[in-house]
Design an enzyme around this catalytic site. Sequence first.
Site, PDB file in Angstrom:
ATOM      1  N   ASN A  65       2.613 -44.750  73.001  1.00 45.49           N
ATOM      2  CA  ASN A  65       4.021 -44.410  73.180  1.00 45.49           C
ATOM      3  C   ASN A  65       4.978 -45.564  72.916  1.00 45.49           C
ATOM      4  OD1 ASN A  65       6.399 -43.031  74.662  1.00 45.49           O
ATOM      5  ND2 ASN A  65       5.986 -44.839  75.938  1.00 45.49           N
ATOM      6  N   TYR A  96      12.325 -47.340  61.115  1.00 45.43           N
ATOM      7  CA  TYR A  96      11.902 -46.418  62.183  1.00 45.43           C
ATOM      8  C   TYR A  96      11.363 -45.122  61.575  1.00 45.43           C
ATOM      9  CZ  TYR A  96      12.184 -43.880  66.650  1.00 45.43           C
ATOM     10  OH  TYR A  96      11.885 -43.165  67.787  1.00 45.43           O
TER      11      TYR A  96
END
Length: 248
Positions: free
Chosen positions: A89, A155
């Site tokens: 995560n 990203y």
Amino acid sequence: MELKGKVALITGAASGIGESTALLFAGEGARLFLTDIDTEKGEELTRKIEQKGGEVVFFKADTSKSEDSERSVAETLKRFGKLDIAINNAGIGGSQHPVGEYPVADWDKVIAVNLSGVFYGMRYQIPAMLNNGNGSIINVASILGSVGFANSAAYVAAKHGVVGLSKSAALEYSAKGIRVNSVGPAFIKTPLLKDLDKDLLSQLVNVHPIGRLGEPQEVAELLLWLASDRATFVTGSYYPIDGGYLAQ
Ligand SMILES: NC(=O)c1ccc[n+]([C@@H]2O[C@H](COP(=O)([O-])OP(=O)(O)OC[C@H]3O[C@@H](n4cnc5c(N)ncnc54)[C@H](O)[C@@H]3O)[C@@H](O)[C@H]2O)c1
């Protein structure tokens, strides 16, 4: 008690989605190995879970360093004897620039944490799970794992990579008892959004058909289901959780 007796490793557990997931999993009976670079917040969360009777260890680890990922798994096995669930995560947003101006150092950093970090995690989690004969890995991608977003190329590229990496691992290991999936949250109210431009943030609400941003607890619920034995036929999939963002 969906996760009773299961051992779960969560990276980037000190804040946001990781923190909510740790709290939810603890309440469902999981034994937790939490990692993050933020020791203070990680230890604070650990105390909170312990006060509620949970079994939990915090370990400082940087996902962009393969040796930290290797140590995290080794320590999990030392402490709990097995690894059933891994939630990869940890992630950062990165700076906002068009591709032609994107600082190379920023690109390298985002790819190291958000993409290589997931590979390093699975590289050591999978052998531990093979010893177990089963496991569930969920990699936290993003809606930006399937569509673009201006000024966030590093990203977007990393998250697309996470989706592909998860599918490949699923092909290799599903028949050996390890399920691998990724999730694609839209914009979720966590500290990750703190560096986004205020005007952009308010516009973002309007591009979620549900009319609001998501809560980290809502993502944690999906992670719980994917991690649990209720999802035993689910592998190789990418699950958006996005208030309708990708339906447009
Ligand atoms: N918040 C959103 O809108 C959103 C949307 C889609 C996907 N995601 C993804 O969800 C994941 C969690 O994000 P969040 O929103 O909870 O953010 P957050 O900033 O609240 O939490 C991220 C955590 O990761 C940790 N971290 C950062 N770099 C690290 C590293 N190198 N090694 C280990 N830990 C590190 C931070 O210390 C922090 O505790 C990320 O992968 C993010 O890309 C978030």
